[in-house]
Design a protein around this motif. Structure first.
Motif, PDB file in Angstrom:
ATOM      1  N   LEU A   1      41.060  51.733 -19.179  1.00  0.00           N
ATOM      2  CA  LEU A   1      40.667  50.868 -18.082  1.00  0.00           C
ATOM      3  C   LEU A   1      40.176  51.694 -16.903  1.00  0.00           C
ATOM      4  O   LEU A   1      40.633  52.813 -16.667  1.00  0.00           O
ATOM      5  N   SER A   2      39.249  51.144 -16.135  1.00  0.00           N
ATOM      6  CA  SER A   2      38.721  51.850 -14.964  1.00  0.00           C
ATOM      7  C   SER A   2      39.768  51.958 -13.866  1.00  0.00           C
ATOM      8  O   SER A   2      39.708  52.844 -13.015  1.00  0.00           O
ATOM      9  N   SER A   3      40.733  51.027 -13.854  1.00  0.00           N
ATOM     10  CA  SER A   3      41.828  51.021 -12.883  1.00  0.00           C
ATOM     11  C   SER A   3      43.071  50.499 -13.586  1.00  0.00           C
ATOM     12  O   SER A   3      42.972  49.816 -14.615  1.00  0.00           O
ATOM     13  N   PRO A   4      44.278  50.802 -13.064  1.00  0.00           N
ATOM     14  CA  PRO A   4      45.494  50.206 -13.624  1.00  0.00           C
ATOM     15  C   PRO A   4      45.385  48.689 -13.635  1.00  0.00           C
ATOM     16  O   PRO A   4      44.718  48.095 -12.790  1.00  0.00           O
ATOM     17  N   ILE A   5      46.070  48.060 -14.578  1.00  0.00           N
ATOM     18  CA  ILE A   5      45.919  46.618 -14.755  1.00  0.00           C
ATOM     19  C   ILE A   5      46.315  45.838 -13.507  1.00  0.00           C
ATOM     20  O   ILE A   5      45.726  44.798 -13.199  1.00  0.00           O
ATOM     21  N   TYR A   6      47.302  46.344 -12.749  1.00  0.00           N
ATOM     22  CA  TYR A   6      47.708  45.613 -11.548  1.00  0.00           C
ATOM     23  C   TYR A   6      46.601  45.624 -10.496  1.00  0.00           C
ATOM     24  O   TYR A   6      46.440  44.668  -9.730  1.00  0.00           O
ATOM     25  N   LYS A   7      45.806  46.704 -10.467  1.00  0.00           N
ATOM     26  CA  LYS A   7      44.683  46.753  -9.528  1.00  0.00           C
ATOM     27  C   LYS A   7      43.571  45.811  -9.966  1.00  0.00           C
ATOM     28  O   LYS A   7      42.909  45.183  -9.130  1.00  0.00           O
TER      29      LYS A   7
END
Length: 237
Positions: free
Chosen positions: A3-9
């Protein structure tokens, strides 16, 4: 796929997208997922669940363990707790979620976004959002469990919000004694004091746990902290 960012982001970005474009949250989530190369959010969540740190955390838990999961809001502590519950069956346990923070629909909605389908599991997962949740209530529910339980409590600082409930330290001690006696695993989600965000450290520690009322933190065998997509699990000294 990374993912390009953590899922929470990504979830935060989806909320902003939904607000700015006046669309439903699930539409924004699906759009974020497509941007990441997935067909929809459920597909992304399912793929993420295969690489989640929950499996590594779960592999280090033992019967009788009391586990503390701490993070600031929005850094994935509840998500990790739910993932552990979903994995309970693989350890021949029955999963329980006791939440004083979310209603039942919210909990199941979060499970759905994780790609967790209870119909695909042999053992049920139980969700309890009663206002009566306290150590005695949790122990009573787990005492009748057909298998050893993995119980996630959301969250620690709310257990004694009712004046009629025993002090928090007594409740944590009672849950620890029950876990040891019955071979259960009790996971408690915890708030982190907001002053942590003003510190120069990149990961909360046991000193950052928000404690409006006293608790003997040595009762927790494992401490798991999350921040900015990173997870740190430690065994109590």
């Amino acid at each position: 796929m990374r993912l390009s960012s953590p899922i929470y982001k990504l979830k935060r970005q989806a909320k902003l997208l939904a607000r700015d474009n006046e669309i439903r949250l699930h539409e924004a989530l699906n759009q974020m997922a497509k941007n990441e190369g997935f067909k929809d959010w459920s597909h992304l969540a399912f793929s993420y669940s295969k690489t989640t740190p929950a499996k590594e955390v779960m592999s280090q838990l033992n019967p009788g363990d009391m586990v503390l999961i701490g993070a600031r809001p929005g850094h994935g502590k509840t998500l990790l707790g739910l993932e552990l519950t979903a994995l309970a069956e693989k350890s021949n346990r029955t999963g329980y979620v006791f939440s004083l923070d979310y209603n039942e629909a919210d909990v199941w909605d979060r499970f759905e976004k994780l790609g967790f389908d209870p119909k695909e599991h042999e053992r049920p997962v139980f969700v309890d959002t009663s206002d009566d949740i306290c150590a005695a209530h949790i122990i009573e529910r787990l005492r009748n469990a057909p298998d050893p339980a993995l119980a996630v409590v959301d969250y620690l600082q709310l257990l004694d919000q009712k004046r009629s409930n025993p002090p928090l330290v007594e409740q944590v001690r009672a849950l620890k004694e029950f876990a040891v006696k019955r071979g259960a695993i009790v996971v408690m989600i915890s708030q982190i004091d907001r002053v942590f965000e003003l510190s120069s450290t990149n990961m909360p520690s046991i000193e950052d746990i928000r404690l409006p009322n006293p608790v003997d933190l040595s009762l927790f065998d494992k401490r798991c902290f999350l921040h900015d997509g990173e997870v740190q699990l430690a065994t109590a000294a």
